[in-house]
Each structure stands twice: as C-alpha cells, then as structure tokens.
Motif scaffolding. Structure first.
Motif, PDB file in Angstrom:
ATOM      1  N   VAL A 128      -5.301   3.279  -1.030  1.00  0.00           N
ATOM      2  CA  VAL A 128      -3.723   1.682  -0.560  1.00  0.00           C
ATOM      3  C   VAL A 128      -5.272   1.030  -1.427  1.00  0.00           C
ATOM      4  O   VAL A 128      -6.208   0.749  -0.757  1.00  0.00           O
ATOM      5  CB  VAL A 128      -3.405   1.498   0.456  1.00  0.00           C
ATOM      6  CG1 VAL A 128      -4.375   1.649   1.499  1.00  0.00           C
ATOM      7  CG2 VAL A 128      -2.597   0.613  -0.091  1.00  0.00           C
ATOM      8  N   ARG A 130      -5.304  -3.881  -2.182  1.00  0.00           N
ATOM      9  CA  ARG A 130      -4.300  -5.173  -2.593  1.00  0.00           C
ATOM     10  C   ARG A 130      -6.162  -6.125  -3.514  1.00  0.00           C
ATOM     11  O   ARG A 130      -7.109  -5.815  -3.205  1.00  0.00           O
ATOM     12  CB  ARG A 130      -4.589  -5.053  -1.295  1.00  0.00           C
ATOM     13  CG  ARG A 130      -3.867  -7.345  -1.540  1.00  0.00           C
ATOM     14  CD  ARG A 130      -3.810  -7.151   0.393  1.00  0.00           C
ATOM     15  NE  ARG A 130      -2.394  -7.485   0.320  1.00  0.00           N
ATOM     16  CZ  ARG A 130      -1.528  -8.043   1.317  1.00  0.00           C
ATOM     17  NH1 ARG A 130      -2.009  -8.455   2.714  1.00  0.00           N
ATOM     18  NH2 ARG A 130      -0.308  -7.442   2.054  1.00  0.00           N
ATOM     19  N   SER A 138      -1.143  -9.469  -3.253  1.00  0.00           N
ATOM     20  CA  SER A 138      -0.207  -8.196  -4.059  1.00  0.00           C
ATOM     21  C   SER A 138       0.531  -7.442  -2.865  1.00  0.00           C
ATOM     22  O   SER A 138      -0.379  -7.425  -1.957  1.00  0.00           O
ATOM     23  CB  SER A 138      -1.450  -7.218  -5.059  1.00  0.00           C
ATOM     24  OG  SER A 138      -2.578  -6.542  -4.363  1.00  0.00           O
ATOM     25  N   SER A 139       1.044  -6.763  -3.036  1.00  0.00           N
ATOM     26  CA  SER A 139       1.812  -6.409  -2.793  1.00  0.00           C
ATOM     27  C   SER A 139       0.616  -4.580  -1.858  1.00  0.00           C
ATOM     28  O   SER A 139      -0.959  -4.218  -2.681  1.00  0.00           O
ATOM     29  CB  SER A 139       2.793  -5.266  -2.121  1.00  0.00           C
ATOM     30  OG  SER A 139       3.010  -4.656  -3.873  1.00  0.00           O
ATOM     31  N   GLU A 189      -0.525  -1.071  -3.350  1.00  0.00           N
ATOM     32  CA  GLU A 189       0.058  -0.310  -3.980  1.00  0.00           C
ATOM     33  C   GLU A 189      -0.768   0.649  -3.649  1.00  0.00           C
ATOM     34  O   GLU A 189      -2.183   1.320  -3.299  1.00  0.00           O
ATOM     35  CB  GLU A 189      -0.795  -0.893  -5.464  1.00  0.00           C
ATOM     36  CG  GLU A 189      -0.274  -2.271  -5.824  1.00  0.00           C
ATOM     37  CD  GLU A 189      -0.632  -2.542  -7.018  1.00  0.00           C
ATOM     38  OE1 GLU A 189      -1.536  -2.088  -7.535  1.00  0.00           O
ATOM     39  OE2 GLU A 189      -0.978  -3.556  -6.923  1.00  0.00           O
ATOM     40  N   HIS A 190      -0.127   2.468  -3.486  1.00  0.00           N
ATOM     41  CA  HIS A 190      -0.539   3.306  -2.818  1.00  0.00           C
ATOM     42  C   HIS A 190      -0.784   4.201  -4.771  1.00  0.00           C
ATOM     43  O   HIS A 190      -0.495   4.011  -5.397  1.00  0.00           O
ATOM     44  CB  HIS A 190       0.140   4.673  -2.034  1.00  0.00           C
ATOM     45  CG  HIS A 190       0.445   4.340  -1.207  1.00  0.00           C
ATOM     46  ND1 HIS A 190      -0.024   4.550   0.305  1.00  0.00           N
ATOM     47  CD2 HIS A 190       1.413   2.887   0.080  1.00  0.00           C
ATOM     48  CE1 HIS A 190       0.290   3.391   1.118  1.00  0.00           C
ATOM     49  NE2 HIS A 190       0.854   2.375   0.946  1.00  0.00           N
ATOM     50  N   GLY A 211       1.581   5.320  -6.437  1.00  0.00           N
ATOM     51  CA  GLY A 211       2.607   4.248  -7.188  1.00  0.00           C
ATOM     52  C   GLY A 211       3.389   3.994  -6.638  1.00  0.00           C
ATOM     53  O   GLY A 211       3.435   2.766  -7.117  1.00  0.00           O
ATOM     54  N   THR A 212       3.825   3.766  -5.386  1.00  0.00           N
ATOM     55  CA  THR A 212       4.507   3.109  -4.232  1.00  0.00           C
ATOM     56  C   THR A 212       3.131   2.645  -4.159  1.00  0.00           C
ATOM     57  O   THR A 212       2.594   1.827  -3.618  1.00  0.00           O
ATOM     58  CB  THR A 212       5.132   4.198  -3.219  1.00  0.00           C
ATOM     59  OG1 THR A 212       3.836   4.787  -2.064  1.00  0.00           O
ATOM     60  CG2 THR A 212       5.770   5.804  -3.766  1.00  0.00           C
ATOM     61  N   LYS A 213       4.621   1.133  -3.436  1.00  0.00           N
ATOM     62  CA  LYS A 213       3.930   0.300  -2.717  1.00  0.00           C
ATOM     63  C   LYS A 213       5.096  -0.366  -1.532  1.00  0.00           C
ATOM     64  O   LYS A 213       5.597   0.134  -0.848  1.00  0.00           O
ATOM     65  CB  LYS A 213       4.258  -1.012  -3.440  1.00  0.00           C
ATOM     66  CG  LYS A 213       3.924  -1.287  -4.610  1.00  0.00           C
ATOM     67  CD  LYS A 213       4.769  -3.005  -5.696  1.00  0.00           C
ATOM     68  CE  LYS A 213       3.546  -2.933  -7.374  1.00  0.00           C
ATOM     69  NZ  LYS A 213       3.879  -4.080  -7.379  1.00  0.00           N
ATOM     70  N   SER A 241       6.858  -7.628  -2.036  1.00  0.00           N
ATOM     71  CA  SER A 241       5.938  -8.108  -2.379  1.00  0.00           C
ATOM     72  C   SER A 241       4.632  -8.793  -2.955  1.00  0.00           C
ATOM     73  O   SER A 241       4.436  -9.427  -1.743  1.00  0.00           O
ATOM     74  CB  SER A 241       7.005  -8.112  -3.282  1.00  0.00           C
ATOM     75  OG  SER A 241       7.522  -9.765  -3.373  1.00  0.00           O
ATOM     76  N   ASP A 242       3.970  -9.224  -3.823  1.00  0.00           N
ATOM     77  CA  ASP A 242       3.063  -9.709  -3.960  1.00  0.00           C
ATOM     78  C   ASP A 242       3.614 -11.228  -3.862  1.00  0.00           C
ATOM     79  O   ASP A 242       4.865 -11.723  -3.547  1.00  0.00           O
ATOM     80  CB  ASP A 242       2.890 -10.678  -5.313  1.00  0.00           C
ATOM     81  CG  ASP A 242       2.145  -9.498  -6.421  1.00  0.00           C
ATOM     82  OD1 ASP A 242       2.000  -8.293  -6.195  1.00  0.00           O
ATOM     83  OD2 ASP A 242       1.949  -9.299  -8.000  1.00  0.00           O
ATOM     84  N   GLU A 296      -1.872  -3.892   5.677  1.00  0.00           N
ATOM     85  CA  GLU A 296      -1.289  -1.825   5.304  1.00  0.00           C
ATOM     86  C   GLU A 296      -1.513  -1.374   6.729  1.00  0.00           C
ATOM     87  O   GLU A 296       0.008  -0.117   6.987  1.00  0.00           O
ATOM     88  CB  GLU A 296      -2.095  -0.749   4.528  1.00  0.00           C
ATOM     89  CG  GLU A 296      -1.341   0.203   3.730  1.00  0.00           C
ATOM     90  CD  GLU A 296      -1.776   0.710   5.240  1.00  0.00           C
ATOM     91  OE1 GLU A 296      -1.184   2.429   5.202  1.00  0.00           O
ATOM     92  OE2 GLU A 296      -3.189   1.053   5.442  1.00  0.00           O
TER      93      GLU A 296
END
Length: 179
Positions: free
Chosen positions: A39, A41, A70-71, A73-74, A77-79, A83-84, A117
C-alpha cells in the motif's frame, strides 16, 4: 527543501517536502496460502513560519502549513480511505523572557490528521464504517527556568481536543474465525 531568512525583526522559515510512503506485507491465510501486497500514500507539504521579535523579551510566531495526501493505493489497484485530501493548518505561539534564565510560552495549533491505512480494521469490513479525517485543537502553556549551565527546569501543560478521534477496537467477526 528549506529556506530561512532574517529580515529586520522577522525570522522567516519556509519548507516544502514530498513523501512517497510504501508498506509491503506478507501474511498466511487460513488456507495456508501466502498473500503479499503493498500500500502506498503520496504526501506534499508546504510550511511558512515568521518568528517576530516584538521586543528583546517577547517573540510572536504565526505559521501556516499546507498538506495534500493521496488516498491509500493497494497493489491490486483498489483505494482505501477517503479520496485525496488536503488541509491548510495554522498555529500561533508566543514566548516572553522575564530575564536571561526564565521564560513563559503559550501556543495553539489547529490539528489535522488524515486517516491512515492502519485505522481500518475488520470493523470497517463488517459495518462499512465511513471514517473521517481527524480534526481538533491543541494548546500548550509552559514556564522554563535555567537553574545552571547544565540544568533547566520546565513545567508545561498540554491539552488536545479532537472532534472525531479514531480508535480501533476489536470486534468479533465470525467470517474471520477458523472452522
């Protein structure tokens, strides 16, 4: 990047930072399969502070901080999380020198901490809890006294009041238990 400049009674400090934090993890699932993921950020921060020497004994220091996060990001591709997000924060500090060895200080800052996270747990998966970024205020009041060249006594009081502090509590989830 940091720049400092003295201009008359002003000592101005500015800085800009960029951080790309990544966390890699491996775990063994209930079925014995090794799972790996990461993950990340990205964070931009900018800061400006002006220490104003009002007199030989009194300093006043306002500051502004801007941060853009930023959110999470795994690797798939998932967040995760909001959001940001971004925030403009401010702080005010002052210090008064009674003499060369004794001073008193007072400070206030607006606090902002975006969701990390690690704030997410099984609770979020079960109840789909939409967490919000933490916000609040922090105050500091203190007195400093130099007793000798090698000894300083400081007494201060800090209080932080968050409007929506996040706590992670364990919750029993049947789907996570081995059968």
């Amino acid at each position: 990047l940091q720049l400092s400049k003295s201009i008359g009674i002003h000592d101005v400090i500015t800085s800009v930072t960029y951080d790309n934090a990544k966390n890699y993890s491996r775990s063994i699932g209930n079925n014995g399969v090794v799972n790996s993921s990461h993950v990340q950020r990205k964070t931009w921060r900018a800061y400006i502070q002006d220490k104003i020497h009002l007199s030989d004994k009194w300093d006043f220091t306002p500051a502004l901080r801007y941060a853009k996060y930023s959110s999470f990001e795994h690797s798939d591709g998932t967040k995760q999380g909001n959001s940001d997000t971004h925030d403009l924060n401010y702080t005010i500090n002052t210090e008064y020198m009674f003499n060369d060895s004794t001073s008193m200080y007072l400070g206030w800052t607006r606090v902002y901490r975006p969701i990390r996270e690690g704030d997410y747990s099984t609770v979020d998966g079960v109840f789909k809890t939409p967490l919000k970024d933490e916000e609040g205020n922090a105050w500091t009041l203190g007195v400093r006294k130099e007793l000798s060249d090698k000894t300083t006594l400081t007494v201060h009081y800090d209080i932080t009041k968050m409007s929506n502090a996040i706590a992670t509590l364990p919750i029993w989830d049947e789907s996570q238990q081995k059968t």
